[in-house]
Write an enzyme that holds these catalytic residues in place. Sequence first.
Site, PDB file in Angstrom:
ATOM      1  CE  LYS A 172       8.395  36.433 -18.088  1.00 51.40           C
ATOM      2  NZ  LYS A 172       7.271  35.605 -18.581  1.00 51.40           N
ATOM      3  CB  ILE A 173      14.399  32.439 -17.722  1.00 51.15           C
ATOM      4  CG1 ILE A 173      13.814  33.384 -16.666  1.00 51.15           C
ATOM      5  CG2 ILE A 173      15.763  31.922 -17.270  1.00 51.15           C
ATOM      6  CD1 ILE A 173      13.444  32.731 -15.345  1.00 51.15           C
ATOM      7  CB  THR A 250      18.151  27.959 -13.045  1.00 49.48           C
ATOM      8  OG1 THR A 250      17.747  28.230 -14.387  1.00 49.48           O
ATOM      9  CG2 THR A 250      19.645  27.748 -13.002  1.00 49.48           C
ATOM     10  CB  SER A 251      12.974  25.573 -14.204  1.00 47.24           C
ATOM     11  OG  SER A 251      13.086  24.172 -14.079  1.00 47.24           O
ATOM     12  NE  ARG A 252       9.347  27.544  -8.583  1.00 47.46           N
ATOM     13  CZ  ARG A 252       9.962  28.701  -8.798  1.00 47.46           C
ATOM     14  NH1 ARG A 252      11.237  28.720  -9.161  1.00 47.46           N
ATOM     15  NH2 ARG A 252       9.327  29.844  -8.627  1.00 47.46           N
ATOM     16  CG  ASP A 276      19.530  28.598  -8.309  1.00 45.73           C
ATOM     17  OD1 ASP A 276      20.338  28.744  -7.367  1.00 45.73           O
ATOM     18  OD2 ASP A 276      18.623  29.420  -8.556  1.00 45.73           O
ATOM     19  CD  GLU A 281      13.948  25.245  -3.756  1.00 44.28           C
ATOM     20  OE1 GLU A 281      14.670  24.860  -4.692  1.00 44.28           O
ATOM     21  OE2 GLU A 281      13.487  26.399  -3.660  1.00 44.28           O
ATOM     22  CG  HIS A 313      15.393  29.062  -5.409  1.00 47.67           C
ATOM     23  ND1 HIS A 313      14.269  28.296  -5.397  1.00 47.67           N
ATOM     24  CD2 HIS A 313      15.155  30.025  -6.350  1.00 47.67           C
ATOM     25  CE1 HIS A 313      13.390  28.769  -6.270  1.00 47.67           C
ATOM     26  NE2 HIS A 313      13.913  29.822  -6.862  1.00 47.67           N
ATOM     27  CD  GLN A 314      23.752  31.977  -5.537  1.00 48.50           C
ATOM     28  OE1 GLN A 314      24.169  31.240  -4.643  1.00 48.50           O
ATOM     29  NE2 GLN A 314      24.472  32.963  -6.031  1.00 48.50           N
ATOM     30  CG  PHE A 316      15.575  35.289  -6.646  1.00 45.82           C
ATOM     31  CD1 PHE A 316      15.848  34.020  -6.179  1.00 45.82           C
ATOM     32  CD2 PHE A 316      15.443  36.321  -5.735  1.00 45.82           C
ATOM     33  CE1 PHE A 316      15.966  33.772  -4.810  1.00 45.82           C
ATOM     34  CE2 PHE A 316      15.567  36.101  -4.365  1.00 45.82           C
ATOM     35  CZ  PHE A 316      15.824  34.812  -3.913  1.00 45.82           C
TER      36      PHE A 316
HETATM   37  P1  NAI Z   1       7.886  31.998 -18.890  1.00 47.76           P
HETATM   38  O1  NAI Z   1       6.466  31.789 -18.561  1.00 47.76           O
HETATM   39  O2  NAI Z   1       8.298  33.268 -19.575  1.00 47.76           O
HETATM   40  O3  NAI Z   1       8.405  30.784 -19.801  1.00 47.76           O
HETATM   41  C1  NAI Z   1       8.161  29.437 -19.522  1.00 47.76           C
HETATM   42  C2  NAI Z   1       8.170  28.702 -20.847  1.00 47.76           C
HETATM   43  O4  NAI Z   1       8.081  27.303 -20.587  1.00 47.76           O
HETATM   44  C3  NAI Z   1       6.978  29.066 -21.760  1.00 47.76           C
HETATM   45  O5  NAI Z   1       7.434  29.438 -23.036  1.00 47.76           O
HETATM   46  C4  NAI Z   1       6.160  27.781 -21.801  1.00 47.76           C
HETATM   47  O6  NAI Z   1       5.486  27.599 -23.040  1.00 47.76           O
HETATM   48  C5  NAI Z   1       7.249  26.742 -21.592  1.00 47.76           C
HETATM   49  N1  NAI Z   1       6.744  25.438 -21.222  1.00 47.76           N
HETATM   50  C6  NAI Z   1       5.601  25.125 -20.556  1.00 47.76           C
HETATM   51  N2  NAI Z   1       5.471  23.776 -20.473  1.00 47.76           N
HETATM   52  C7  NAI Z   1       6.547  23.248 -21.088  1.00 47.76           C
HETATM   53  C8  NAI Z   1       6.983  21.917 -21.340  1.00 47.76           C
HETATM   54  N3  NAI Z   1       6.248  20.871 -20.950  1.00 47.76           N
HETATM   55  N4  NAI Z   1       8.145  21.732 -21.998  1.00 47.76           N
HETATM   56  C9  NAI Z   1       8.856  22.780 -22.434  1.00 47.76           C
HETATM   57  N5  NAI Z   1       8.504  24.072 -22.239  1.00 47.76           N
HETATM   58  C10 NAI Z   1       7.364  24.299 -21.570  1.00 47.76           C
HETATM   59  O7  NAI Z   1       8.679  31.813 -17.538  1.00 47.76           O
HETATM   60  P2  NAI Z   1      10.134  32.364 -17.165  1.00 47.76           P
HETATM   61  O8  NAI Z   1      10.025  33.720 -16.582  1.00 47.76           O
HETATM   62  O9  NAI Z   1      11.043  32.149 -18.304  1.00 47.76           O
HETATM   63  O10 NAI Z   1      10.519  31.377 -15.956  1.00 47.76           O
HETATM   64  C11 NAI Z   1      10.694  29.989 -16.174  1.00 47.76           C
HETATM   65  C12 NAI Z   1      10.751  29.303 -14.836  1.00 47.76           C
HETATM   66  O11 NAI Z   1      11.950  29.675 -14.163  1.00 47.76           O
HETATM   67  C13 NAI Z   1       9.640  29.707 -13.846  1.00 47.76           C
HETATM   68  O12 NAI Z   1       8.449  28.991 -14.060  1.00 47.76           O
HETATM   69  C14 NAI Z   1      10.251  29.382 -12.534  1.00 47.76           C
HETATM   70  O13 NAI Z   1       9.909  28.054 -12.199  1.00 47.76           O
HETATM   71  C15 NAI Z   1      11.754  29.484 -12.784  1.00 47.76           C
HETATM   72  N6  NAI Z   1      12.368  30.588 -12.048  1.00 47.76           N
HETATM   73  C16 NAI Z   1      13.471  30.341 -11.272  1.00 47.76           C
HETATM   74  C17 NAI Z   1      14.088  31.341 -10.566  1.00 47.76           C
HETATM   75  C18 NAI Z   1      15.322  31.117  -9.761  1.00 47.76           C
HETATM   76  O14 NAI Z   1      15.669  31.970  -8.933  1.00 47.76           O
HETATM   77  N7  NAI Z   1      16.013  30.004  -9.938  1.00 47.76           N
HETATM   78  C19 NAI Z   1      13.524  32.694 -10.565  1.00 47.76           C
HETATM   79  C20 NAI Z   1      12.414  32.874 -11.470  1.00 47.76           C
HETATM   80  C21 NAI Z   1      11.848  31.852 -12.159  1.00 47.76           C
END
Ligand code: NAI
Length: 352
Positions: A172-173, A250-252, A276, A281, A313-314, A316
Amino acid sequence: MLMPVNKVLTNDWRFILRVAVFSTHNYDRNFLSRANTVLNGGHDLQFFEAKLNEHSAALATGHDAICAFVNDQLGREVLEILAANGIRLIALRSAGFNHVDLEAARDLELAVARVPAYSPEAIAEHTVALILSLNRKTHKAYARVREGNFALEGLLGFDLYGRTIGIIGTGKIGLSVARIMCGFGCRIIAFDPQRTVELKELGGSYCDMQALLASSDIISLHCPLTPATHHLIDAEAIDQMKPGVMLINTSRGAVVDATALIAGLKAGKLGHVGLDVYEEEGDLFFENLSDKMIQDDVFARLLTFPNVLITAHQGFFTREAMSAIAETTIDNISSYERTGSASYPVSIERLA
Ligand code: NAI
């Protein structure tokens, strides 16, 4: 099917859940209380500032559920304390669930729920804010101009138009970032084991990891933290990148090896880094530590680079995302109360 043990019967013959909400700030209390009212949840929310860990877990005694955020600790030891104290539901206020020991949750018959999507645009737009700030140095220009320094030396950026953006994880992101960057006239390439047609519809294309690392001007991380993505960006990966590349995470935090990042910055291989999230953290983010010494030397070193921009981590943190997180959290709790199953459960079986 497990039902909560510490039920409170209300006047309208509904059961409400007593929920211990950990890691809360004023904004969490406001959004969750409002969602509880708007959705007629009626749950008894007790807010704790404390992060959830083995020392604070006993605070949950007398509750049916706990509500936790990204830096709360939900390893086996903490889950055992929660289960022993009568907790039956763990409602996460996050999409990511890498901090929960799902195997332990299954063994202890603890239900886990999350907020799978709440505004991918919020995180995507913050990602783009980091890209734009690093490139055009607006954070530095702001400080300069306020001090009467109108010189441009050191503020030189580059056109985003025509640049190649490598997106790792097109969920999604990642897709939302791709959509925005298309608007800048960038070429989008991506790596994801699960390919989606939506990327192709945007004009982007998939490639393997090596090709992405070698040909991207900007690399943006949007995959979850899993054993497979832990330190996905390490010294070897950085070695394969274009000199002067911009890396955004901005993932983890643990998707990136911060020590390798420092080496890459010192060698001049990494031209810009926007973060982020940070692996350690949990001891830093979401708190005002401005009168304390930072004990984390890796983090302190990262802060010294002029081409590194860190936010705490902002991604969201928009009104829309906070409302959606609060509403889905209340909905998860209400659904569990009514049916014994949350609206968005997460379990080891579902991942298999
Ligand atoms: P999502 O589940 O919609 O998409 C994650 C994508 O990563 C999927 O398409 C999956 O197939 C792919 N993926 C899995 N393993 C992989 C790999 N080894 N290499 C490449 N791609 C791979 O998740 P969404 O909603 O897009 O969120 C992504 C991440 O963003 C979350 O898991 C979370 O860690 C992080 N996040 C950060 C926030 C922030 O405030 N900075 C807030 C919300 C989420």
